[in-house]
Design an enzyme around this catalytic site. Structure first.
Site, mmCIF file in Angstrom:
data_model
loop_
_atom_site.group_PDB
_atom_site.id
_atom_site.type_symbol
_atom_site.label_atom_id
_atom_site.label_comp_id
_atom_site.label_asym_id
_atom_site.label_seq_id
_atom_site.Cartn_x
_atom_site.Cartn_y
_atom_site.Cartn_z
ATOM 1 N N ASP A 1 0.594 -1.216 -0.116
ATOM 2 C CA ASP A 1 0.133 -0.042 -0.138
ATOM 3 C C ASP A 1 0.439 1.745 -0.103
ATOM 4 O OD1 ASP A 1 -2.443 1.243 -0.093
ATOM 5 O OD2 ASP A 1 -3.053 0.909 2.186
ATOM 6 N N ASN B 1 -10.846 -2.820 -5.720
ATOM 7 C CA ASN B 1 -9.677 -1.738 -7.293
ATOM 8 C C ASN B 1 -10.393 -1.094 -8.205
ATOM 9 O OD1 ASN B 1 -6.416 -2.714 -5.941
ATOM 10 N ND2 ASN B 1 -7.861 -1.070 -4.879
HETATM 11 C C1 FPP Z 1 -1.812 0.535 -3.367
HETATM 12 O O1 FPP Z 1 -2.195 1.059 -3.328
HETATM 13 C C2 FPP Z 1 -1.507 -0.353 -4.392
HETATM 14 C C3 FPP Z 1 -1.983 -1.518 -5.279
HETATM 15 C C4 FPP Z 1 -3.641 -1.280 -5.348
HETATM 16 C C5 FPP Z 1 -1.264 -1.724 -6.052
HETATM 17 C C6 FPP Z 1 -0.428 -2.968 -6.202
HETATM 18 C C7 FPP Z 1 0.067 -2.703 -7.609
HETATM 19 C C8 FPP Z 1 1.791 -2.207 -7.360
HETATM 20 C C9 FPP Z 1 2.761 -2.599 -6.582
HETATM 21 C C10 FPP Z 1 2.070 -2.750 -8.845
HETATM 22 C C11 FPP Z 1 2.615 -3.356 -9.151
HETATM 23 C C12 FPP Z 1 2.453 -4.935 -9.167
HETATM 24 C C13 FPP Z 1 2.359 -6.271 -9.106
HETATM 25 C C14 FPP Z 1 2.533 -7.944 -9.443
HETATM 26 C C15 FPP Z 1 3.240 -6.029 -11.047
HETATM 27 P P1 FPP Z 1 -2.359 2.919 -3.252
HETATM 28 O O2 FPP Z 1 -2.764 3.196 -4.632
HETATM 29 O O3 FPP Z 1 -4.043 2.684 -2.745
HETATM 30 O O4 FPP Z 1 -1.823 4.372 -2.345
HETATM 31 P P2 FPP Z 1 -2.475 5.010 -1.841
HETATM 32 O O5 FPP Z 1 -3.138 4.218 -0.907
HETATM 33 O O6 FPP Z 1 -1.111 5.559 -1.253
HETATM 34 O O7 FPP Z 1 -3.693 5.795 -2.955
#
Ligand code: FPP
Length: 255
Positions: free
Chosen positions: A33, A81
């Protein structure tokens, strides 16, 4: 996608990273996250953070054998998501396609067996094909088991499992009295994996967001403030060492 050769040289290379035997967790699950906030702090679009986050996956997977971690499961995209903007969802799907295409050979070379969990129904055909190919291509790898949760939700998984279980009961393949804690997990996406010993969540949020609900019943948890794109192998190692010092009793009292 080109499949690596099966020659003795390729095989020897794939066997170069034996999993160390340690007191650490065998299976670590990670909620990656903080990508969005990491990007916003830099005045960049959220997708910039997801790309930076994708680079950290390799670092963590590479570190696993040194720390005795045989299974690592990462939360890449949740059933919730889809509520994000169309731009972010499309960007993430494109990132997953690119990631699989560009990392496939390296993962196989590193002897990493890749699996995907989650419901594939909403994913596009091109991505599904790439996922199938990568699973097949790494099916004989014997090193770290990397499981990528994509369109995954714990409640959704239990609901899908229950639907199939109910069908087996209706068709006479399973008796209601045989539904128990041993038989039900066989219907989960994770049926070949051990339960996670440790769940890590980055970015300072202390919740599990529908990740591996059944499987994490007895897991230890680590919530760290670091945003995922800043999470290093060094920090990972510290969390694993801290786990080694914990006393897991699984509800029992130590003799
Ligand atoms: C949460 O951060 C992250 C995600 C919803 C996506 C996770 C994906 C990756 C790390 C990318 C790559 C993965 C692979 C397997 C290629 P957020 O967007 O919720 O962050 P925030 O809470 O700061 O908004």
């Amino acid at each position: 996608m080109r499949v690596e050769t099966q020659g003795p040289e390729a095989k020897a290379e794939r066997m170069t990273k034996p999993i160390r035997d340690t007191q650490g967790p065998r299976h670590v699950a990670i909620i990656m996250d903080g990508n969005g906030r990491w990007a916003t702090q830099r005045g960049r679009p959220r997708l910039f953070g997801h790309h930076a986050g994708a680079k950290r996956v390799r670092e963590v997977v590479d570190a696993c054998p040194d720390f005795g971690v045989k299974y690592v499961t990462i939360f890449a995209f949740s059933t919730e998501n889809w509520k994000r903007t169309q731009v972010e969802v499309a960007g993430l799907m494109s990132l997953f396609r690119r990631y699989i295409t560009s990392e496939a050979r390296a993962l196989r070379k590193e002897n990493v067996r890749v699996r995907f969990i989650g419901d594939r129904v909403r994913l596009d055909d091109k991505l599904i094909n790439l996922m199938d190919e990568l699973e097949l291509m790494t099916a004989d790898c014997t090193g770290v088991n990397l499981t990528i949760a994509l369109n995954y939700g714990g409640r959704d998984e239990v609901a899908r499992a229950t639907r199939r279980l109910a069908q087996d009961v209706a068709d006479g393949r399973l008796r209601p009295e045989d539904v128990n804690e041993e038989t039900l997990p066989k219907y989960l996406d994770t049926y070949v994996l051990p339960d996670p010993d440790l769940v890590i969540r980055t970015s300072g949020e202390a919740r599990i967001s529908n990740f591996l609900l059944w499987q994490s019943a007895y897991a230890e948890y680590e919530f760290v403030d670091t945003l995922w794109p800043d999470f290093t192998a060094e920090e990972f190692g510290k969390l694993l060492a801290a786990y080694g010092a914990r006393d897991r009793r699984f509800g029992a009292v130590k003799a």
